[in-house]
Design a protein around this motif. Sequence first.
Motif, short mmCIF file in Angstrom:
data_model
loop_
_atom_site.label_atom_id
_atom_site.label_comp_id
_atom_site.label_asym_id
_atom_site.label_seq_id
_atom_site.Cartn_x
_atom_site.Cartn_y
_atom_site.Cartn_z
N ASN A 159 -7.34 -9.23 -43.42
CA ASN A 159 -7.03 -7.84 -43.78
C ASN A 159 -6.73 -7.77 -45.27
O ASN A 159 -5.63 -8.11 -45.70
N PRO A 160 -7.70 -7.34 -46.09
CA PRO A 160 -7.49 -7.33 -47.55
C PRO A 160 -6.31 -6.48 -47.99
O PRO A 160 -5.77 -6.70 -49.08
N ALA A 161 -5.86 -5.53 -47.15
CA ALA A 161 -4.76 -4.64 -47.54
C ALA A 161 -3.40 -5.16 -47.10
O ALA A 161 -2.41 -4.43 -47.19
N PHE A 162 -3.35 -6.40 -46.63
CA PHE A 162 -2.06 -6.92 -46.14
C PHE A 162 -1.03 -6.95 -47.27
O PHE A 162 -1.30 -7.44 -48.37
N THR A 163 0.15 -6.43 -46.97
CA THR A 163 1.23 -6.38 -47.95
C THR A 163 2.11 -7.62 -47.85
O THR A 163 2.54 -7.97 -46.74
N PRO A 164 2.38 -8.31 -48.96
CA PRO A 164 3.21 -9.53 -48.90
C PRO A 164 4.60 -9.25 -48.35
O PRO A 164 5.20 -8.21 -48.64
N THR A 165 5.09 -10.18 -47.55
CA THR A 165 6.46 -10.10 -47.02
C THR A 165 7.09 -11.48 -47.14
O THR A 165 6.41 -12.47 -47.38
N ALA A 166 8.38 -11.52 -46.94
CA ALA A 166 9.08 -12.81 -47.01
C ALA A 166 8.69 -13.72 -45.86
O ALA A 166 8.70 -14.94 -45.99
N ASP A 167 8.34 -13.15 -44.71
CA ASP A 167 7.96 -13.93 -43.53
C ASP A 167 6.67 -13.34 -42.95
O ASP A 167 6.72 -12.56 -41.99
N PRO A 168 5.51 -13.68 -43.51
CA PRO A 168 4.26 -13.08 -43.03
C PRO A 168 3.99 -13.30 -41.55
O PRO A 168 3.46 -12.42 -40.88
N CYS A 169 4.36 -14.46 -41.02
CA CYS A 169 4.06 -14.75 -39.61
C CYS A 169 4.85 -13.86 -38.66
O CYS A 169 4.45 -13.69 -37.51
N ALA A 170 5.96 -13.29 -39.12
CA ALA A 170 6.71 -12.35 -38.30
C ALA A 170 6.09 -10.95 -38.36
O ALA A 170 6.24 -10.15 -37.43
N GLU A 171 5.41 -10.65 -39.46
CA GLU A 171 4.83 -9.33 -39.65
C GLU A 171 3.43 -9.22 -39.06
O GLU A 171 3.03 -8.17 -38.55
N LEU A 172 2.66 -10.31 -39.08
CA LEU A 172 1.25 -10.28 -38.70
C LEU A 172 1.00 -9.87 -37.25
O LEU A 172 -0.03 -9.22 -36.98
N PRO A 173 1.86 -10.22 -36.27
CA PRO A 173 1.58 -9.79 -34.89
C PRO A 173 1.44 -8.28 -34.73
O PRO A 173 0.73 -7.81 -33.83
N ARG A 174 2.06 -7.51 -35.60
CA ARG A 174 1.91 -6.05 -35.53
C ARG A 174 0.49 -5.63 -35.87
O ARG A 174 0.07 -4.52 -35.54
N GLN A 175 -0.23 -6.50 -36.56
CA GLN A 175 -1.62 -6.21 -36.90
C GLN A 175 -2.59 -6.97 -35.99
O GLN A 175 -3.78 -7.05 -36.29
N GLY A 176 -2.07 -7.54 -34.90
CA GLY A 176 -2.93 -8.25 -33.96
C GLY A 176 -3.32 -9.65 -34.41
O GLY A 176 -4.29 -10.21 -33.89
N LEU A 177 -2.59 -10.21 -35.36
CA LEU A 177 -2.88 -11.55 -35.87
C LEU A 177 -1.72 -12.50 -35.55
O LEU A 177 -0.57 -12.08 -35.48
N ARG A 178 -2.04 -13.76 -35.39
CA ARG A 178 -1.04 -14.78 -35.08
C ARG A 178 -1.21 -15.98 -35.99
O ARG A 178 -2.34 -16.37 -36.31
N CYS A 179 -0.11 -16.57 -36.38
CA CYS A 179 -0.14 -17.83 -37.12
C CYS A 179 -0.29 -18.98 -36.14
O CYS A 179 0.26 -18.95 -35.04
N HIS A 180 -1.02 -20.00 -36.55
CA HIS A 180 -1.20 -21.18 -35.70
C HIS A 180 -1.24 -22.42 -36.57
O HIS A 180 -1.91 -22.45 -37.61
N SER A 181 -0.52 -23.44 -36.15
CA SER A 181 -0.50 -24.72 -36.87
C SER A 181 -0.88 -25.83 -35.91
O SER A 181 -0.50 -25.82 -34.74
N SER A 182 -1.67 -26.76 -36.41
CA SER A 182 -2.12 -27.88 -35.58
C SER A 182 -2.08 -29.16 -36.39
O SER A 182 -2.03 -29.14 -37.63
N GLN A 183 -2.09 -30.27 -35.70
CA GLN A 183 -2.09 -31.60 -36.32
C GLN A 183 -3.19 -32.41 -35.64
O GLN A 183 -3.20 -32.57 -34.43
N GLY A 184 -4.14 -32.91 -36.39
CA GLY A 184 -5.21 -33.67 -35.74
C GLY A 184 -6.36 -34.02 -36.67
O GLY A 184 -7.32 -34.64 -36.25
N GLY A 185 -6.28 -33.60 -37.93
CA GLY A 185 -7.31 -33.99 -38.86
C GLY A 185 -8.50 -33.05 -38.87
O GLY A 185 -8.41 -31.87 -38.48
N LEU A 186 -9.64 -33.59 -39.28
CA LEU A 186 -10.82 -32.77 -39.53
C LEU A 186 -11.46 -32.25 -38.25
O LEU A 186 -12.08 -31.18 -38.25
#
Length: 592
Positions: free
Chosen positions: A416-443
């Motif tokens: 979303n090019p219009a996303f407004t910066p926040t102190a905690d983006p991962c808390a704000e993004l679900p309101r826009q239907g987006l989720r943060c995801h982190s994984s460990q496992g290489g390429l």
Amino acid sequence: MYESFFGLAREPFSVAPDPRFLYLSKQHRDALGYLNYGLRRAGGFVLLTGEIGAGKTTVWRAFLEQLPPRLDVAYVVNPKMSVQALLKRLCESLQVELPADADRPGAEADLIDALHGHLLLAHAQGRRTLVVVDEAQALALPVLEQLRLLTNLVTNEDKLVQVLLIGQPELRQLLEHPEMAPVAQRIVARFHLQTLSRDETEAYLVHRLTVAGLTGPLPFEDEAIRRIHRLCRGTPRRINVLCDRAMTLAAERGQLRVDRALVDQAASQVFDLPGLRRVGPGQAARWVAGGAAAVLAVFALTRLLPPWQTAGATVAAASTPSTASAPSSPSAPVSAVPASALAATAVPPSPSAGKHVASAASPASPPPVTASAAPLPHGLQPYDSQAEAGDTLASQVFGQHLPESEAWTRLARRWNPAFTPTADPCAELPRQGLRCHSSQGGLGPVRLLDRPGWLLLTGPDGRSTRVLLEGLQGDQARLSLANGRTLTVPLLKIAPWWQGEFHTLWRSPPAYAGDGVLAADGASGTWLAQQLARLDGGPAQDGAEGLALRIRAFQMAQGLRPDGLPGPLTLMRLNHATGVSEPTLAGSAAAR
């Protein structure tokens, strides 16, 4: 053997069909998906074909390890048999007691009766039966017809037997025979395995060596990989044979890198390729004589012509064939050609030759042709050509620090090019239907998820920074740095600084609560069934048990752990498969 020399735990290029070494390219995942789809149809024939050595048996063995526990499998490895021998083999494989006179001529009817009784009992116990025939192109027409008749064994509701045919391309031709029309009409799913592309060949080498325990850089040079792909035509079995021999030769010589010359030497020993056979003394002498004549001609021209005509004459003399000269070799080093000749020719030199030309050109010379590598996405250039003079890659990457919130914000703007910066983006993004995801496992997970993300890199001096992975093509990674600058670098350059963490975003379905697994009932269950129906042709509404089986089949087809639970990884691959608009590592997608 060479395993200990290269620090490997096991042999990486065995021709045995070991599922641990299965490289799940897109087409291999598709093949597993079609096998699972065909299995869910619970009847008829499923067809898997491919060239010799393309990996058909390996795919089947991987599929076998993921089959449901209540499925009985009869495996026929020697298809050159009579109808009676086939029926006996099936009875033995399914542990059906053979009739007392099973070996007498004309005992086929008794064998079929015994099989039918067993299949009815298995069906009553909730079990299903799959007959697998390898090298099925060798089946005689009467045997294929008997397999068709077995698929006619039914109850009032279900077929009792399903058949998987695995074979070479000739199997498809066999099924086009007019007498085989009844069989061809019963094929519910079919897939043909193609050979690997050049990039898939490299990924295949990386995968097998990683499974074998490789922790350092890839021991094959880029030119050697290109040569391997060309000589083997992308066939995995041939790649295994050639690479095994090449690494053996490298270990014998005590060198940790396999170059093109070693690949050619290995190919001359394992393949019958006339172009790689040893050159005879007479032919070598003719080549030397021809080369000497060409050198003399070039020298004479450069002495007689004015300087401004030297470049064009040099190219003309070098390209004129001589009766004593051998055909030009594609592996001839570009740096052996004078810089002036490179400036005049229309064929761009290799990257290393381009640097040589730039340094050799005199102030009075016309601008030389700039070297360039293979085209990269979005018109990017390799990092060498973008770096300022004297800069190192480490100083560019670790020159500035990118905070985590800023890394998430920059990533969010890809969705979303219009996303407004926040102190905690991962808390704000679900309101826009987006989720943060982190994984460990290489390429591996990065390639599987196929979406931009950010990486945490730690340099040799302990400095850390975050970079955005915006693109991935072969062994080249497109990185966006803290200062906004974009570089395209070889993966091997950043591998020592990366511990395998990958952080990305994904577009979640409307009913996703964010607790890790999407509920398989209610509105979310209906959404799941509808998405899967677009892929497997199943019902748009399904019960929890049926939906779990379909999710499991989808996971196996996508190379995920088949647990039947629609977690973030499964939902991301479902988005990808159904065409949900999300950015990818190959290019950008408009957010919606």
